[in-house]
Design a protein around this motif. Structure first.
Motif, mmCIF file in Angstrom:
data_model
loop_
_atom_site.group_PDB
_atom_site.id
_atom_site.type_symbol
_atom_site.label_atom_id
_atom_site.label_comp_id
_atom_site.label_asym_id
_atom_site.label_seq_id
_atom_site.Cartn_x
_atom_site.Cartn_y
_atom_site.Cartn_z
ATOM 1 N N VAL A 93 0.844 -1.202 0.000
ATOM 2 C CA VAL A 93 0.000 0.000 0.000
ATOM 3 C C VAL A 93 0.877 1.249 0.000
ATOM 4 C CG1 VAL A 93 -1.722 1.335 1.286
ATOM 5 C CG2 VAL A 93 -1.990 -1.143 1.053
ATOM 6 N N ILE A 94 1.931 1.259 0.815
ATOM 7 C CA ILE A 94 2.845 2.402 0.847
ATOM 8 C C ILE A 94 3.452 2.625 -0.531
ATOM 9 C CG2 ILE A 94 5.076 3.219 1.729
ATOM 10 C CD1 ILE A 94 4.335 1.754 4.386
ATOM 11 N N ALA A 95 3.948 1.558 -1.139
ATOM 12 C CA ALA A 95 4.600 1.680 -2.444
ATOM 13 C C ALA A 95 3.626 2.122 -3.524
ATOM 14 C CB ALA A 95 5.245 0.357 -2.831
ATOM 15 N N ARG A 96 2.466 1.490 -3.574
ATOM 16 C CA ARG A 96 1.504 1.840 -4.624
ATOM 17 C C ARG A 96 1.003 3.274 -4.451
ATOM 18 N NH1 ARG A 96 -0.035 -1.928 -8.149
ATOM 19 N NH2 ARG A 96 0.451 -4.100 -7.722
ATOM 20 N N ALA A 97 0.754 3.673 -3.219
ATOM 21 C CA ALA A 97 0.316 5.055 -2.988
ATOM 22 C C ALA A 97 1.404 6.028 -3.420
ATOM 23 C CB ALA A 97 -0.042 5.261 -1.513
ATOM 24 N N SER A 98 2.636 5.734 -3.066
ATOM 25 C CA SER A 98 3.755 6.610 -3.445
ATOM 26 C C SER A 98 3.931 6.662 -4.951
ATOM 27 C CB SER A 98 5.048 6.128 -2.784
ATOM 28 O OG SER A 98 4.953 6.223 -1.380
ATOM 29 N N LEU A 99 3.898 5.508 -5.594
ATOM 30 C CA LEU A 99 4.062 5.457 -7.047
ATOM 31 C C LEU A 99 2.894 6.131 -7.776
ATOM 32 C CD1 LEU A 99 5.504 1.848 -7.434
ATOM 33 C CD2 LEU A 99 6.724 4.014 -7.775
ATOM 34 N N ASP A 100 1.721 6.148 -7.141
ATOM 35 C CA ASP A 100 0.566 6.820 -7.725
ATOM 36 C C ASP A 100 0.598 8.332 -7.495
ATOM 37 O OD1 ASP A 100 -0.474 4.436 -8.668
ATOM 38 O OD2 ASP A 100 -2.065 4.280 -7.156
ATOM 39 N N ALA A 140 14.222 0.682 3.833
ATOM 40 C CA ALA A 140 14.471 0.680 2.385
ATOM 41 C C ALA A 140 14.884 -0.711 1.903
ATOM 42 C CB ALA A 140 15.553 1.701 2.033
ATOM 43 N N LEU A 141 15.711 -1.377 2.673
ATOM 44 C CA LEU A 141 16.146 -2.726 2.317
ATOM 45 C C LEU A 141 14.946 -3.667 2.231
ATOM 46 C CD1 LEU A 141 18.529 -4.792 1.959
ATOM 47 C CD2 LEU A 141 18.438 -5.079 4.449
ATOM 48 N N GLN A 142 14.100 -3.634 3.243
ATOM 49 C CA GLN A 142 12.925 -4.504 3.251
ATOM 50 C C GLN A 142 11.942 -4.145 2.145
ATOM 51 O OE1 GLN A 142 11.473 -4.123 7.261
ATOM 52 N NE2 GLN A 142 12.894 -5.667 8.020
ATOM 53 N N LEU A 143 11.690 -2.868 1.969
ATOM 54 C CA LEU A 143 10.764 -2.420 0.937
ATOM 55 C C LEU A 143 11.270 -2.806 -0.452
ATOM 56 C CD1 LEU A 143 8.146 -0.764 0.468
ATOM 57 C CD2 LEU A 143 9.567 1.258 0.307
ATOM 58 N N GLY A 144 12.536 -2.562 -0.695
ATOM 59 C CA GLY A 144 13.108 -2.893 -2.002
ATOM 60 C C GLY A 144 13.000 -4.369 -2.330
ATOM 61 N N TRP A 145 13.367 -5.227 -1.412
ATOM 62 C CA TRP A 145 13.305 -6.668 -1.683
ATOM 63 C C TRP A 145 11.878 -7.165 -1.811
ATOM 64 C CZ3 TRP A 145 16.462 -9.897 -3.782
ATOM 65 C CH2 TRP A 145 17.834 -9.659 -3.714
ATOM 66 N N PHE A 151 12.977 -8.572 -9.846
ATOM 67 C CA PHE A 151 13.928 -7.809 -10.645
ATOM 68 C C PHE A 151 15.334 -7.917 -10.062
ATOM 69 C CE2 PHE A 151 16.393 -3.893 -10.957
ATOM 70 C CZ PHE A 151 16.624 -3.868 -12.321
ATOM 71 N N LEU A 152 15.452 -7.758 -8.739
ATOM 72 C CA LEU A 152 16.767 -7.799 -8.094
ATOM 73 C C LEU A 152 17.423 -9.169 -8.273
ATOM 74 C CD1 LEU A 152 15.869 -5.821 -4.865
ATOM 75 C CD2 LEU A 152 17.273 -5.017 -6.777
ATOM 76 N N ARG A 153 16.644 -10.225 -8.141
ATOM 77 C CA ARG A 153 17.185 -11.575 -8.334
ATOM 78 C C ARG A 153 17.679 -11.751 -9.778
ATOM 79 N NH1 ARG A 153 12.866 -15.300 -4.961
ATOM 80 N NH2 ARG A 153 13.911 -15.050 -2.963
#
Length: 184
Positions: A93-100, A140-145, A151-153
Motif C-alpha cells: 500500500v505504501i509503495a503503490r500510494a507513493s508510485l501513484d 528501504a532494504l525490506q521495501l526494495g526486496w 527484478f533484483l534476483r
C-alpha cells in the motif's frame, strides 16, 4: 444506509479500511475508486465520504490502520506468517500510494513500528540522526526486496536464491547495520 450489513460508524469504518487496504495493495489508490471500495466493503459510497472525507484522508487512514494493526500483531506475538503477510500488505500500500503520486509519508500520521525501531536504535547509535538514518536504511532494504525482489534476483543473477536464503541475507544485513552503529 449500508448494503452489506455493516451498521454504525465503527463497523462501516472497519469494513471500509479492510476493503480499501486490499484494493490499494492489489492495484493502488489511483486505480481504485471510492465506489470500488464501497462495493467490496458492502457499504454505500456516501458513507465513505461521510466518515473519511477525501480520498487522501482515506489513504492516510488506511496507512495508519495497517501500521497499528501490525504493531498490535507484533505486541501479541502473532505467528511469523501472519506478520509477514501484514508487512507485505502494508509495504504494498505504501509503495503503490507513493508510485501513484500520493504523499504516503505525509498522509500517514502514526508510525508505531518505525518509532519502536528508532527507539531501539537510539541505544546503539551515537546520535539521533544516525539512529533515524539506520532505520530508514532498514526500511528501504525490506521495501526494495519485497517489491522488486524478482527484478533484483534476475538482474544480479540470483534466480536460484531461495526465499529462506534471502530472508537470512536480509536479516544478516539488518544485523550488520545495527551492530555497525553501536556506541563505542
Amino acid at each position: 444506509m449500508t448494503t452489506g450489513g455493516a451498521r454504525g460508524r465503527d463497523e462501516v469504518v472497519a469494513v471500509t479500511l479492510a476493503a480499501a487496504a486490499d484494493l490499494f495493495a492489489e492495484r493502488g489508490p489511483a486505480a481504485t475508486s471510492i465506489r470500488d471500495i464501497a462495493a467490496k466493503a458492502g457499504v454505500n459510497h456516501g458513507l465513505i465520504h461521510r466518515h473519511f472525507g477525501s480520498k487522501d484522508r482515506l489513504i492516510g487512514a488506511v496507512l495508519d490502520h495497517l501500521g497499528a494493526q501490525l504493531a498490535d500483531m507484533l505486541a501479541a506475538g502473532a505467528a511469523g506468517s501472519e506478520v509477514e503477510a501484514a508487512i507485505d500488505r502494508q509495504l504494498r500500500v505504501i509503495a503503490r500510494a507513493s508510485l501513484d503520486g500520493y504523499p504516503a509519508g505525509q498522509l500517514q500520521t502514526r508510525f508505531p513500528n518505525v518509532s519502536d525501531l528508532i527507539e531501539q536504535m537510539r541505544a546503539r547509535y551515537s546520535t539521533e540522526h544516525a539512529a533515524r538514518l539506520a532505520v530508514a536504511h532498514i526500511n528501504a532494504l525490506q521495501l526494495g526486496w519485497r517489491l522488486f525482489g524478482d527484478f533484483l534476483r534476475a538482474s544480479a543473477g540470483l534466480d536460484d536464491l531461495t526465499d529462506e536464503e534471502l530472508a537470512q541475507s536480509i536479516a544478516g544485513a539488518i544485523a550488520a547495520m545495527t551492530k555497525s552503529g553501536q556506541k563505542q
